[in-house]
Design a protein around this motif. Structure first.
Motif, PDB file in Angstrom:
ATOM      1  N   ALA A 106       0.833  -1.203   0.000  1.00  0.00           N
ATOM      2  CA  ALA A 106       0.000   0.000   0.000  1.00  0.00           C
ATOM      3  C   ALA A 106       0.865   1.249   0.000  1.00  0.00           C
ATOM      4  O   ALA A 106       2.041   1.215   0.368  1.00  0.00           O
ATOM      5  N   LEU A 162      -2.759   4.773 -10.507  1.00  0.00           N
ATOM      6  CA  LEU A 162      -2.431   5.305  -9.191  1.00  0.00           C
ATOM      7  C   LEU A 162      -3.241   6.590  -8.979  1.00  0.00           C
ATOM      8  O   LEU A 162      -3.985   7.002  -9.861  1.00  0.00           O
ATOM      9  N   GLU A 163      -3.083   7.212  -7.823  1.00  0.00           N
ATOM     10  CA  GLU A 163      -3.873   8.380  -7.494  1.00  0.00           C
ATOM     11  C   GLU A 163      -3.219   9.658  -8.007  1.00  0.00           C
ATOM     12  O   GLU A 163      -2.004   9.749  -8.112  1.00  0.00           O
ATOM     13  N   TYR A 184      -4.835  12.038  -3.527  1.00  0.00           N
ATOM     14  CA  TYR A 184      -4.095  11.766  -2.283  1.00  0.00           C
ATOM     15  C   TYR A 184      -4.512  12.771  -1.202  1.00  0.00           C
ATOM     16  O   TYR A 184      -4.685  12.411  -0.038  1.00  0.00           O
ATOM     17  N   VAL A 235      -3.238   3.559   1.315  1.00  0.00           N
ATOM     18  CA  VAL A 235      -4.170   3.301   0.206  1.00  0.00           C
ATOM     19  C   VAL A 235      -3.687   2.115  -0.619  1.00  0.00           C
ATOM     20  O   VAL A 235      -2.501   1.960  -0.857  1.00  0.00           O
ATOM     21  N   GLY A 236      -4.647   1.299  -1.019  1.00  0.00           N
ATOM     22  CA  GLY A 236      -4.322   0.155  -1.865  1.00  0.00           C
ATOM     23  C   GLY A 236      -5.543  -0.294  -2.643  1.00  0.00           C
ATOM     24  O   GLY A 236      -6.620   0.298  -2.534  1.00  0.00           O
ATOM     25  N   THR A 287       4.847   0.792   0.547  1.00  0.00           N
ATOM     26  CA  THR A 287       5.830   0.701  -0.536  1.00  0.00           C
ATOM     27  C   THR A 287       6.158   2.057  -1.163  1.00  0.00           C
ATOM     28  O   THR A 287       7.116   2.173  -1.914  1.00  0.00           O
ATOM     29  N   ASP A 288       5.352   3.064  -0.885  1.00  0.00           N
ATOM     30  CA  ASP A 288       5.639   4.394  -1.437  1.00  0.00           C
ATOM     31  C   ASP A 288       4.980   5.444  -0.551  1.00  0.00           C
ATOM     32  O   ASP A 288       4.061   5.143   0.205  1.00  0.00           O
ATOM     33  N   CYS A 314       2.961   8.845  -0.339  1.00  0.00           N
ATOM     34  CA  CYS A 314       2.031   9.563  -1.215  1.00  0.00           C
ATOM     35  C   CYS A 314       1.922  11.015  -0.784  1.00  0.00           C
ATOM     36  O   CYS A 314       0.913  11.434  -0.213  1.00  0.00           O
ATOM     37  N   ILE A 352       8.180  -0.416  -6.228  1.00  0.00           N
ATOM     38  CA  ILE A 352       7.139  -0.838  -5.270  1.00  0.00           C
ATOM     39  C   ILE A 352       7.339  -2.316  -4.924  1.00  0.00           C
ATOM     40  O   ILE A 352       7.307  -2.718  -3.758  1.00  0.00           O
TER      41      ILE A 352
HETATM   42  N1  HPA Z   1      -1.984   3.767  -4.356  1.00  0.00           N
HETATM   43  C1  HPA Z   1      -2.742   2.684  -4.545  1.00  0.00           C
HETATM   44  N2  HPA Z   1      -2.291   1.466  -4.409  1.00  0.00           N
HETATM   45  C2  HPA Z   1      -1.007   1.288  -4.051  1.00  0.00           C
HETATM   46  C3  HPA Z   1      -0.164   2.367  -3.852  1.00  0.00           C
HETATM   47  C4  HPA Z   1      -0.683   3.675  -4.007  1.00  0.00           C
HETATM   48  O1  HPA Z   1       0.015   4.692  -3.828  1.00  0.00           O
HETATM   49  N3  HPA Z   1       1.052   1.881  -3.504  1.00  0.00           N
HETATM   50  C5  HPA Z   1       0.935   0.529  -3.500  1.00  0.00           C
HETATM   51  N4  HPA Z   1      -0.319   0.172  -3.834  1.00  0.00           N
END
Ligand code: HPA
Length: 271
Positions: free
Chosen positions: A113, A191-192, A197, A208-209, A233-234, A236, A249
Protein backbone atom coordinates in the motif's frame (compact mmCIF):
# COMPACT_ATOMS: atom_id res chain seq x y z
CA UNK A 1 -22.20 -18.33 -6.58
CA UNK A 2 -23.92 -21.27 -4.88
CA UNK A 3 -23.13 -23.46 -1.89
CA UNK A 4 -22.85 -26.44 -4.26
CA UNK A 5 -20.11 -24.71 -6.24
CA UNK A 6 -18.20 -23.95 -3.06
CA UNK A 7 -18.61 -27.55 -1.96
CA UNK A 8 -17.11 -28.74 -5.26
CA UNK A 9 -14.14 -26.39 -4.90
CA UNK A 10 -13.57 -27.66 -1.38
CA UNK A 11 -13.98 -31.29 -2.36
CA UNK A 12 -11.27 -30.87 -5.02
CA UNK A 13 -8.90 -29.38 -2.44
CA UNK A 14 -9.62 -32.03 0.19
CA UNK A 15 -8.85 -34.72 -2.39
CA UNK A 16 -5.51 -33.02 -3.01
CA UNK A 17 -4.74 -33.28 0.72
CA UNK A 18 -5.88 -29.91 2.08
CA UNK A 19 -6.75 -31.38 5.46
CA UNK A 20 -8.56 -28.99 7.86
CA UNK A 21 -6.32 -25.91 7.71
CA UNK A 22 -6.62 -23.70 10.78
CA UNK A 23 -5.39 -20.43 9.34
CA UNK A 24 -5.82 -18.80 5.93
CA UNK A 25 -3.21 -16.34 4.67
CA UNK A 26 -3.54 -13.96 1.71
CA UNK A 27 -0.27 -12.71 0.23
CA UNK A 28 -0.26 -9.33 -1.48
CA UNK A 29 1.70 -7.96 -4.42
CA UNK A 30 5.44 -8.57 -4.11
CA UNK A 31 4.87 -10.64 -0.96
CA UNK A 32 5.68 -14.21 -1.93
CA UNK A 33 8.59 -15.21 0.30
CA UNK A 34 6.33 -16.48 3.08
CA UNK A 35 5.70 -19.45 0.81
CA UNK A 36 9.25 -20.67 1.55
CA UNK A 37 8.27 -21.02 5.21
CA UNK A 38 5.53 -23.56 4.42
CA UNK A 39 6.50 -27.08 5.41
CA UNK A 40 5.27 -30.09 3.42
CA UNK A 41 3.53 -27.89 0.85
CA UNK A 42 0.75 -29.11 -1.44
CA UNK A 43 -0.15 -26.75 -4.29
CA UNK A 44 -3.38 -26.18 -6.17
CA UNK A 45 -3.31 -23.78 -9.11
CA UNK A 46 -6.29 -21.46 -9.19
CA UNK A 47 -6.95 -22.55 -12.79
CA UNK A 48 -7.46 -26.13 -11.65
CA UNK A 49 -9.83 -25.50 -8.75
CA UNK A 50 -13.47 -25.89 -9.84
CA UNK A 51 -15.39 -22.58 -9.89
CA UNK A 52 -12.38 -20.50 -8.98
CA UNK A 53 -12.28 -17.33 -11.11
CA UNK A 54 -10.40 -17.99 -14.33
CA UNK A 55 -6.94 -16.51 -14.04
CA UNK A 56 -5.69 -13.98 -16.56
CA UNK A 57 -2.45 -14.67 -18.44
CA UNK A 58 -0.68 -12.16 -16.24
CA UNK A 59 -1.87 -14.07 -13.22
CA UNK A 60 -0.71 -17.56 -14.20
CA UNK A 61 1.26 -18.06 -11.00
CA UNK A 62 -1.73 -17.81 -8.65
CA UNK A 63 -2.12 -20.80 -6.40
CA UNK A 64 -3.36 -22.05 -3.06
CA UNK A 65 -0.68 -23.72 -0.97
CA UNK A 66 -1.47 -25.99 1.95
CA UNK A 67 1.08 -26.99 4.58
CA UNK A 68 2.28 -26.15 8.06
CA UNK A 69 3.92 -23.02 9.48
CA UNK A 70 5.07 -22.87 13.11
CA UNK A 71 3.44 -26.27 13.60
CA UNK A 72 -0.05 -25.18 12.49
CA UNK A 73 -1.93 -26.17 9.36
CA UNK A 74 -2.29 -23.23 6.99
CA UNK A 75 -3.63 -22.51 3.54
CA UNK A 76 -1.87 -19.68 1.74
CA UNK A 77 -3.13 -17.72 -1.26
CA UNK A 78 -0.13 -16.84 -3.35
CA UNK A 79 -1.59 -14.01 -5.37
CA UNK A 80 -5.11 -12.67 -5.12
CA UNK A 81 -7.76 -11.53 -7.57
CA UNK A 82 -8.27 -7.77 -8.02
CA UNK A 83 -11.17 -5.70 -9.31
CA UNK A 84 -8.74 -3.93 -11.63
CA UNK A 85 -8.15 -7.17 -13.51
CA UNK A 86 -11.81 -7.16 -14.48
CA UNK A 87 -13.09 -9.56 -11.81
CA UNK A 88 -16.21 -8.69 -9.85
CA UNK A 89 -16.71 -8.58 -6.08
CA UNK A 90 -17.96 -12.17 -5.94
CA UNK A 91 -14.95 -13.45 -7.91
CA UNK A 92 -12.35 -11.76 -5.77
CA UNK A 93 -13.85 -13.04 -2.52
CA UNK A 94 -14.63 -16.58 -3.67
CA UNK A 95 -11.28 -17.89 -2.33
CA UNK A 96 -12.07 -16.50 1.14
CA UNK A 97 -15.35 -18.43 1.21
CA UNK A 98 -13.51 -21.51 -0.04
CA UNK A 99 -10.86 -21.31 2.70
CA UNK A 100 -13.62 -20.81 5.26
CA UNK A 101 -15.47 -23.89 4.07
CA UNK A 102 -12.16 -25.79 4.27
CA UNK A 103 -12.23 -24.99 7.97
CA UNK A 104 -9.98 -21.99 8.65
CA UNK A 105 -10.72 -20.23 11.93
CA UNK A 106 -8.53 -17.18 11.42
CA UNK A 107 -7.57 -15.10 8.39
CA UNK A 108 -4.31 -13.21 7.89
CA UNK A 109 -4.29 -10.67 5.05
CA UNK A 110 -1.40 -8.68 3.60
CA UNK A 111 -1.05 -6.08 0.89
CA UNK A 112 1.29 -3.52 -0.57
CA UNK A 113 0.00 0.00 0.00
CA UNK A 114 0.95 3.63 -0.39
CA UNK A 115 1.54 5.71 2.75
CA UNK A 116 -0.92 8.60 2.94
CA UNK A 117 0.13 9.40 6.49
CA UNK A 118 3.47 11.07 5.90
CA UNK A 119 4.72 10.15 9.37
CA UNK A 120 4.92 6.63 7.95
CA UNK A 121 7.87 5.65 5.79
CA UNK A 122 8.15 3.25 2.89
CA UNK A 123 9.43 -0.11 4.01
CA UNK A 124 7.42 0.08 7.25
CA UNK A 125 4.52 -2.20 8.12
CA UNK A 126 1.12 -0.83 9.09
CA UNK A 127 -1.34 -2.85 11.13
CA UNK A 128 -4.80 -2.14 9.71
CA UNK A 129 -7.16 -1.03 12.48
CA UNK A 130 -10.07 0.04 10.34
CA UNK A 131 -10.89 0.72 6.70
CA UNK A 132 -12.76 2.89 4.22
CA UNK A 133 -14.34 1.20 1.21
CA UNK A 134 -13.98 3.44 -1.86
CA UNK A 135 -14.41 0.63 -4.37
CA UNK A 136 -17.99 1.56 -5.15
CA UNK A 137 -19.57 -1.78 -4.34
CA UNK A 138 -19.85 -4.65 -1.91
CA UNK A 139 -19.16 -8.39 -2.07
CA UNK A 140 -22.41 -8.84 -0.12
CA UNK A 141 -24.65 -7.09 -2.65
CA UNK A 142 -26.12 -10.15 -4.36
CA UNK A 143 -29.54 -11.73 -4.44
CA UNK A 144 -29.03 -14.92 -2.44
CA UNK A 145 -26.64 -13.47 0.15
CA UNK A 146 -28.88 -14.63 2.99
CA UNK A 147 -28.08 -18.25 2.08
CA UNK A 148 -24.53 -17.47 3.17
CA UNK A 149 -25.15 -15.35 6.28
CA UNK A 150 -26.61 -12.02 7.34
CA UNK A 151 -27.15 -9.31 4.78
CA UNK A 152 -26.56 -6.39 7.13
CA UNK A 153 -23.17 -7.32 8.48
CA UNK A 154 -21.83 -5.48 11.52
CA UNK A 155 -18.60 -3.64 10.79
CA UNK A 156 -18.06 -1.91 14.12
CA UNK A 157 -14.80 -3.84 14.74
CA UNK A 158 -13.83 -5.61 11.49
CA UNK A 159 -10.24 -6.38 12.55
CA UNK A 160 -9.87 -8.78 15.47
CA UNK A 161 -8.78 -6.95 18.62
CA UNK A 162 -7.13 -9.92 20.27
CA UNK A 163 -4.87 -10.66 17.28
CA UNK A 164 -4.10 -6.95 16.92
CA UNK A 165 -2.93 -6.80 20.53
CA UNK A 166 -0.84 -9.93 20.06
CA UNK A 167 0.83 -8.72 16.86
CA UNK A 168 1.67 -5.38 18.49
CA UNK A 169 3.31 -7.19 21.39
CA UNK A 170 5.26 -9.37 18.95
CA UNK A 171 6.45 -6.29 17.02
CA UNK A 172 7.59 -4.72 20.29
CA UNK A 173 9.44 -7.81 21.37
CA UNK A 174 11.11 -8.32 17.99
CA UNK A 175 12.00 -4.63 17.58
CA UNK A 176 9.89 -4.21 14.44
CA UNK A 177 8.45 -0.75 13.97
CA UNK A 178 4.73 -1.28 13.43
CA UNK A 179 2.51 1.62 12.45
CA UNK A 180 -1.24 1.47 12.93
CA UNK A 181 -3.95 3.05 10.88
CA UNK A 182 -6.83 3.17 8.44
CA UNK A 183 -6.60 1.52 5.02
CA UNK A 184 -8.63 2.89 2.15
CA UNK A 185 -9.36 0.68 -0.84
CA UNK A 186 -9.66 2.04 -4.37
CA UNK A 187 -10.31 0.16 -7.61
CA UNK A 188 -7.18 1.17 -9.52
CA UNK A 189 -5.26 0.14 -11.51
CA UNK A 190 -4.20 3.73 -12.12
CA UNK A 191 -2.43 5.31 -9.19
CA UNK A 192 -3.87 8.38 -7.49
CA UNK A 193 -3.58 11.99 -8.57
CA UNK A 194 -2.21 14.58 -6.17
CA UNK A 195 -5.77 15.83 -5.62
CA UNK A 196 -6.90 12.29 -4.82
CA UNK A 197 -4.10 11.77 -2.28
CA UNK A 198 -5.14 15.05 -0.62
CA UNK A 199 -8.73 13.86 -0.55
CA UNK A 200 -7.83 10.46 0.92
CA UNK A 201 -5.91 12.14 3.70
CA UNK A 202 -8.85 14.42 4.51
CA UNK A 203 -11.10 11.36 4.59
CA UNK A 204 -8.97 9.85 7.33
CA UNK A 205 -6.88 7.28 5.49
CA UNK A 206 -3.34 6.37 6.51
CA UNK A 207 -2.65 3.98 3.63
CA UNK A 208 -4.17 3.30 0.21
CA UNK A 209 -4.32 0.15 -1.87
CA UNK A 210 -6.40 -1.79 -4.36
CA UNK A 211 -7.41 -4.88 -2.39
CA UNK A 212 -8.17 -6.32 1.06
CA UNK A 213 -11.43 -4.54 1.94
CA UNK A 214 -13.77 -6.90 0.00
CA UNK A 215 -11.98 -9.89 1.55
CA UNK A 216 -12.37 -8.39 5.01
CA UNK A 217 -16.07 -7.69 4.45
CA UNK A 218 -16.63 -11.32 3.45
CA UNK A 219 -14.59 -12.60 6.39
CA UNK A 220 -16.82 -10.53 8.67
CA UNK A 221 -19.84 -12.01 6.90
CA UNK A 222 -18.42 -15.43 7.82
CA UNK A 223 -17.55 -14.26 11.36
CA UNK A 224 -13.95 -15.13 10.64
CA UNK A 225 -11.46 -13.17 12.81
CA UNK A 226 -8.99 -11.19 10.69
CA UNK A 227 -5.63 -9.60 11.11
CA UNK A 228 -4.38 -7.47 8.23
CA UNK A 229 -1.14 -5.64 7.52
CA UNK A 230 -0.01 -3.26 4.81
CA UNK A 231 3.58 -3.18 3.64
CA UNK A 232 4.10 0.49 2.82
CA UNK A 233 5.83 0.70 -0.54
CA UNK A 234 5.64 4.39 -1.44
CA UNK A 235 5.03 7.75 0.20
CA UNK A 236 2.03 9.56 -1.21
CA UNK A 237 3.04 13.18 -0.66
CA UNK A 238 0.86 15.35 -2.90
CA UNK A 239 3.29 18.26 -2.57
CA UNK A 240 6.22 16.20 -3.78
CA UNK A 241 4.73 13.41 -5.82
CA UNK A 242 7.13 11.18 -7.73
CA UNK A 243 5.98 9.23 -10.81
CA UNK A 244 4.97 5.66 -9.97
CA UNK A 245 7.66 3.05 -10.31
CA UNK A 246 6.16 -0.44 -10.10
CA UNK A 247 9.55 -2.18 -10.00
CA UNK A 248 10.47 -0.05 -6.99
CA UNK A 249 7.14 -0.84 -5.27
CA UNK A 250 7.75 -4.56 -5.73
CA UNK A 251 11.36 -4.22 -4.57
CA UNK A 252 10.36 -2.35 -1.39
CA UNK A 253 7.63 -4.91 -0.70
CA UNK A 254 10.18 -7.70 -1.01
CA UNK A 255 12.67 -5.95 1.25
CA UNK A 256 10.08 -5.32 3.96
CA UNK A 257 8.45 -8.74 3.72
CA UNK A 258 10.79 -10.56 6.15
CA UNK A 259 9.39 -8.35 8.95
CA UNK A 260 5.85 -9.30 7.97
CA UNK A 261 6.83 -12.98 7.85
CA UNK A 262 8.30 -12.75 11.33
CA UNK A 263 5.12 -11.14 12.67
CA UNK A 264 2.90 -13.73 11.01
CA UNK A 265 5.04 -16.70 12.09
CA UNK A 266 5.07 -15.57 15.72
CA UNK A 267 1.35 -14.85 15.65
CA UNK A 268 0.66 -18.31 14.25
CA UNK A 269 2.56 -19.76 17.22
CA UNK A 270 0.51 -17.74 19.71
CA UNK A 271 -3.01 -18.39 18.46
N1 HPA B 1 -1.98 3.77 -4.36
C1 HPA B 1 -2.74 2.68 -4.55
N2 HPA B 1 -2.29 1.47 -4.41
C2 HPA B 1 -1.01 1.29 -4.05
C3 HPA B 1 -0.16 2.37 -3.85
C4 HPA B 1 -0.68 3.68 -4.01
O1 HPA B 1 0.02 4.69 -3.83
N3 HPA B 1 1.05 1.88 -3.50
C5 HPA B 1 0.93 0.53 -3.50
N4 HPA B 1 -0.32 0.17 -3.83
Amino acid sequence: MTQTQLEESVEYLIKKGFDKPEIGIVLGTGLGQLVDAIENPIEAHYNHIPYFPLATVEFHSGKLIYGTISGKKVVVMQGRFHLYEGYDFLDITYPIRTMHMLGIQKLFVSNAAGAINLNFKKGEIMLIEDHINLQGGSPLAFKNVSEFGDRFVDMSEPYDLDMRTKIEAIANKEGISLQKGVYVSVVGPQLETKAEYRMLKILGADAVGMSTVPEVIVANHLRLPIVAVSVLTDECDPDNLQPINIEEIIRIAGEAEPKMIQLFKELIKEI
